[in-house]
Write a protein that holds these residues in place. Sequence first.
Motif, PDB file in Angstrom:
ATOM      1  N   ARG A 243      31.305  93.494  10.590  1.00 40.59           N
ATOM      2  CA  ARG A 243      31.864  93.823  11.903  1.00 40.59           C
ATOM      3  C   ARG A 243      33.350  94.143  11.813  1.00 40.59           C
ATOM      4  O   ARG A 243      33.855  95.027  12.520  1.00 40.59           O
ATOM      5  CB  ARG A 243      31.638  92.646  12.857  1.00 40.59           C
ATOM      6  CG  ARG A 243      32.241  92.820  14.225  1.00 40.59           C
ATOM      7  CD  ARG A 243      32.048  91.574  15.065  1.00 40.59           C
ATOM      8  NE  ARG A 243      32.814  91.618  16.299  1.00 40.59           N
ATOM      9  CZ  ARG A 243      32.976  90.570  17.117  1.00 40.59           C
ATOM     10  NH1 ARG A 243      32.389  89.414  16.829  1.00 40.59           N
ATOM     11  NH2 ARG A 243      33.702  90.692  18.209  1.00 40.59           N
ATOM     12  N   PHE A 244      34.050  93.451  10.908  1.00 40.14           N
ATOM     13  CA  PHE A 244      35.491  93.649  10.789  1.00 40.14           C
ATOM     14  C   PHE A 244      35.880  94.347   9.485  1.00 40.14           C
ATOM     15  O   PHE A 244      36.929  94.085   8.898  1.00 40.14           O
ATOM     16  CB  PHE A 244      36.217  92.307  10.915  1.00 40.14           C
ATOM     17  CG  PHE A 244      36.102  91.694  12.291  1.00 40.14           C
ATOM     18  CD1 PHE A 244      36.606  92.343  13.400  1.00 40.14           C
ATOM     19  CD2 PHE A 244      35.458  90.480  12.472  1.00 40.14           C
ATOM     20  CE1 PHE A 244      36.495  91.786  14.672  1.00 40.14           C
ATOM     21  CE2 PHE A 244      35.343  89.914  13.735  1.00 40.14           C
ATOM     22  CZ  PHE A 244      35.864  90.568  14.840  1.00 40.14           C
ATOM     23  N   SER A 245      35.009  95.248   9.044  1.00 41.16           N
ATOM     24  CA  SER A 245      35.323  96.190   7.951  1.00 41.16           C
ATOM     25  C   SER A 245      35.776  95.527   6.659  1.00 41.16           C
ATOM     26  O   SER A 245      36.666  96.030   5.965  1.00 41.16           O
ATOM     27  CB  SER A 245      36.396  97.188   8.425  1.00 41.16           C
ATOM     28  OG  SER A 245      36.007  97.828   9.617  1.00 41.16           O
ATOM     29  N   GLY A 246      35.191  94.385   6.335  1.00 43.10           N
ATOM     30  CA  GLY A 246      35.507  93.717   5.080  1.00 43.10           C
ATOM     31  C   GLY A 246      36.683  92.778   5.129  1.00 43.10           C
ATOM     32  O   GLY A 246      37.026  92.144   4.121  1.00 43.10           O
ATOM     33  N   ASN A 247      37.320  92.651   6.281  1.00 44.32           N
ATOM     34  CA  ASN A 247      38.563  91.867   6.372  1.00 44.32           C
ATOM     35  C   ASN A 247      38.347  90.359   6.285  1.00 44.32           C
ATOM     36  O   ASN A 247      39.239  89.628   5.841  1.00 44.32           O
ATOM     37  CB  ASN A 247      39.306  92.205   7.661  1.00 44.32           C
ATOM     38  CG  ASN A 247      39.863  93.613   7.646  1.00 44.32           C
ATOM     39  OD1 ASN A 247      40.107  94.177   6.587  1.00 44.32           O
ATOM     40  ND2 ASN A 247      40.060  94.194   8.818  1.00 44.32           N
ATOM     41  N   LEU A 248      37.178  89.882   6.722  1.00 44.45           N
ATOM     42  CA  LEU A 248      36.918  88.441   6.625  1.00 44.45           C
ATOM     43  C   LEU A 248      36.938  88.000   5.164  1.00 44.45           C
ATOM     44  O   LEU A 248      37.594  87.010   4.813  1.00 44.45           O
ATOM     45  CB  LEU A 248      35.568  88.099   7.267  1.00 44.45           C
ATOM     46  CG  LEU A 248      35.046  86.672   7.080  1.00 44.45           C
ATOM     47  CD1 LEU A 248      36.064  85.634   7.510  1.00 44.45           C
ATOM     48  CD2 LEU A 248      33.729  86.488   7.825  1.00 44.45           C
ATOM     49  N   LYS A 249      36.253  88.710   4.310  1.00 47.46           N
ATOM     50  CA  LYS A 249      36.230  88.338   2.901  1.00 47.46           C
ATOM     51  C   LYS A 249      37.598  88.522   2.248  1.00 47.46           C
ATOM     52  O   LYS A 249      37.952  87.782   1.325  1.00 47.46           O
ATOM     53  CB  LYS A 249      35.146  89.127   2.161  1.00 47.46           C
ATOM     54  CG  LYS A 249      33.737  88.739   2.595  1.00 47.46           C
ATOM     55  CD  LYS A 249      32.656  89.468   1.807  1.00 47.46           C
ATOM     56  CE  LYS A 249      31.271  89.091   2.311  1.00 47.46           C
ATOM     57  NZ  LYS A 249      30.187  89.774   1.562  1.00 47.46           N
ATOM     58  N   CYS A 250      38.377  89.482   2.729  1.00 45.97           N
ATOM     59  CA  CYS A 250      39.750  89.644   2.235  1.00 45.97           C
ATOM     60  C   CYS A 250      40.557  88.363   2.462  1.00 45.97           C
ATOM     61  O   CYS A 250      41.289  87.912   1.573  1.00 45.97           O
ATOM     62  CB  CYS A 250      40.439  90.817   2.927  1.00 45.97           C
ATOM     63  SG  CYS A 250      39.917  92.443   2.342  1.00 45.97           S
ATOM     64  N   VAL A 251      40.437  87.797   3.651  1.00 48.08           N
ATOM     65  CA  VAL A 251      41.194  86.582   3.976  1.00 48.08           C
ATOM     66  C   VAL A 251      40.695  85.402   3.140  1.00 48.08           C
ATOM     67  O   VAL A 251      41.491  84.589   2.651  1.00 48.08           O
ATOM     68  CB  VAL A 251      41.092  86.270   5.486  1.00 48.08           C
ATOM     69  CG1 VAL A 251      41.714  84.902   5.795  1.00 48.08           C
ATOM     70  CG2 VAL A 251      41.781  87.351   6.301  1.00 48.08           C
ATOM     71  N   ILE A 252      39.376  85.297   2.963  1.00 53.18           N
ATOM     72  CA  ILE A 252      38.834  84.206   2.145  1.00 53.18           C
ATOM     73  C   ILE A 252      39.387  84.291   0.728  1.00 53.18           C
ATOM     74  O   ILE A 252      39.855  83.297   0.161  1.00 53.18           O
ATOM     75  CB  ILE A 252      37.293  84.252   2.131  1.00 53.18           C
ATOM     76  CG1 ILE A 252      36.720  84.064   3.534  1.00 53.18           C
ATOM     77  CG2 ILE A 252      36.737  83.177   1.187  1.00 53.18           C
ATOM     78  CD1 ILE A 252      35.234  84.382   3.642  1.00 53.18           C
ATOM     79  N   ARG A 253      39.337  85.486   0.132  1.00 55.69           N
ATOM     80  CA  ARG A 253      39.842  85.652  -1.240  1.00 55.69           C
ATOM     81  C   ARG A 253      41.339  85.366  -1.313  1.00 55.69           C
ATOM     82  O   ARG A 253      41.818  84.776  -2.282  1.00 55.69           O
ATOM     83  CB  ARG A 253      39.556  87.065  -1.734  1.00 55.69           C
ATOM     84  CG  ARG A 253      38.081  87.418  -1.855  1.00 55.69           C
ATOM     85  CD  ARG A 253      37.910  88.782  -2.503  1.00 55.69           C
ATOM     86  NE  ARG A 253      36.584  89.324  -2.238  1.00 55.69           N
ATOM     87  CZ  ARG A 253      36.329  90.308  -1.379  1.00 55.69           C
ATOM     88  NH1 ARG A 253      37.325  90.867  -0.686  1.00 55.69           N
ATOM     89  NH2 ARG A 253      35.094  90.737  -1.196  1.00 55.69           N
ATOM     90  N   LEU A 254      42.084  85.800  -0.304  1.00 52.44           N
ATOM     91  CA  LEU A 254      43.521  85.551  -0.295  1.00 52.44           C
ATOM     92  C   LEU A 254      43.808  84.060  -0.338  1.00 52.44           C
ATOM     93  O   LEU A 254      44.629  83.590  -1.142  1.00 52.44           O
ATOM     94  CB  LEU A 254      44.155  86.180   0.948  1.00 52.44           C
ATOM     95  CG  LEU A 254      45.650  85.879   1.155  1.00 52.44           C
ATOM     96  CD1 LEU A 254      46.493  86.473   0.023  1.00 52.44           C
ATOM     97  CD2 LEU A 254      46.127  86.401   2.514  1.00 52.44           C
ATOM     98  N   MET A 255      43.156  83.286   0.515  1.00 51.87           N
ATOM     99  CA  MET A 255      43.401  81.843   0.544  1.00 51.87           C
ATOM    100  C   MET A 255      42.986  81.186  -0.771  1.00 51.87           C
ATOM    101  O   MET A 255      43.673  80.288  -1.278  1.00 51.87           O
ATOM    102  CB  MET A 255      42.666  81.209   1.726  1.00 51.87           C
ATOM    103  CG  MET A 255      43.253  81.588   3.078  1.00 51.87           C
ATOM    104  SD  MET A 255      42.614  80.586   4.464  1.00 51.87           S
ATOM    105  CE  MET A 255      40.904  81.143   4.555  1.00 51.87           C
ATOM    106  N   LYS A 256      41.873  81.639  -1.346  1.00 54.08           N
ATOM    107  CA  LYS A 256      41.431  81.074  -2.617  1.00 54.08           C
ATOM    108  C   LYS A 256      42.425  81.375  -3.734  1.00 54.08           C
ATOM    109  O   LYS A 256      42.720  80.513  -4.576  1.00 54.08           O
ATOM    110  CB  LYS A 256      40.044  81.614  -2.978  1.00 54.08           C
ATOM    111  CG  LYS A 256      38.938  81.110  -2.068  1.00 54.08           C
ATOM    112  CD  LYS A 256      37.568  81.680  -2.414  1.00 54.08           C
ATOM    113  CE  LYS A 256      37.042  81.104  -3.708  1.00 54.08           C
ATOM    114  NZ  LYS A 256      35.624  81.464  -3.928  1.00 54.08           N
ATOM    115  N   ASN A 257      42.958  82.578  -3.752  1.00 53.74           N
ATOM    116  CA  ASN A 257      43.956  82.922  -4.767  1.00 53.74           C
ATOM    117  C   ASN A 257      45.256  82.157  -4.565  1.00 53.74           C
ATOM    118  O   ASN A 257      45.906  81.761  -5.539  1.00 53.74           O
ATOM    119  CB  ASN A 257      44.222  84.434  -4.749  1.00 53.74           C
ATOM    120  CG  ASN A 257      43.240  85.212  -5.600  1.00 53.74           C
ATOM    121  OD1 ASN A 257      43.152  85.017  -6.811  1.00 53.74           O
ATOM    122  ND2 ASN A 257      42.494  86.108  -4.968  1.00 53.74           N
TER     123      ASN A 257
END
Length: 375
Positions: A243-257
């Motif tokens: 729904r949000f063009s891949g941005n949810l997973k972007c935020v998850i990966r950012l926090m994990k990194n």
Amino acid sequence: MIDFEKRLKSLKERRQGSRERAIYESMDSVTANSAVLRGVDVRKSESFESLNEVNGVKYTIGAMAPVESQSTKISIDEGNRVADSLIRSLQNNGESVTKRLQGSVALDVHIKGHSDVDMLIVVTNPVNVELPKVSPNGYSPSTDPRSLVNIARDVRVKSEKILPEKFPAAKVDAKGNKSISLEGGSLKRKVDIVPAIWFDSTSYQRSGQEYDRGIKIYHKEDHELILNYPFTHIKKVNDRDTRFSGNLKCVIRLMKNMIADMPDYKKRIAKKLSSYDLAAIAFHMNEDLNVPQYMRLSLVEKTRSHLSLLNNSKAYRDTLNVPDGSRKIFDTDDKSEALGILTSEITDLAKAIYNELKPYNVGYDSSVILSKSVF
């Protein structure tokens, strides 16, 4: 001040392995020794590395990006190879089982190129059915005299015996209560084997969709079954990410990194928030995730603002459930402490990027990051 040169180096090594490892995996030992001494780097250049931007922006965009698909495929293939071999032996030993992939690799939110992979080994007959049954005649009585927990235990015990025989060169660690881990030998990735049984919830009985189906993982020490809904979690996160063009997973990966790059004394506390918890935190950003791909840098400020709200309002964060609705996100006090550290780190990231973009300005202006386009 964040050392983005150091961060970019660690990000590269997480995603592709060290320069030396990449060389030795691609050449014979004599040629590799020479290449290492000459400073050769055979690793691929990724798109974030070639951005015409300051290092803070490069790091952030890279930290949001998925790991290379070929590397992810190797993780999945290795998980399937181990699971398939184990399943054949278990079936020959009288157990009816199947496999499923779960965890960060299944969701494509893992941040390591050589990522561990979680494989569920699930008992297919009998299953645990939630009562009252939607269709009373939909299930046949079990012919297995063992209880469900004992069946799961037997699968675990047999797996602990079979895996060292099938993968003799690998290190097999059976000390974990929920999983058996294998690494080394012929394995290109660490694989975690998780024995479980199916739990047919009433939702699943009505829909027939596997994302509504639960699993109960066997806990070795406590000799009990623990209910999870990994496929519901995956479906909910995937749907919102689409729904949000891949941005949810972007935020998850950012926090994990960000957690991966913390000094150890902070990381020990911050890791109380699991990957599952971080996905849930990002899930509740809702419309803040609605940004165009070329403005993904703004997700740093939006994440900072969201974490600050959670950190400052216990009443609000205590209302938030994980995506599958099975529990609260912040169900222990140490997760709140971890949130405080993560909030501080993301705040530092936003300020450090701002200082790189506006080196002569004083203070912090969120609009700079919110309006920044990256192509």
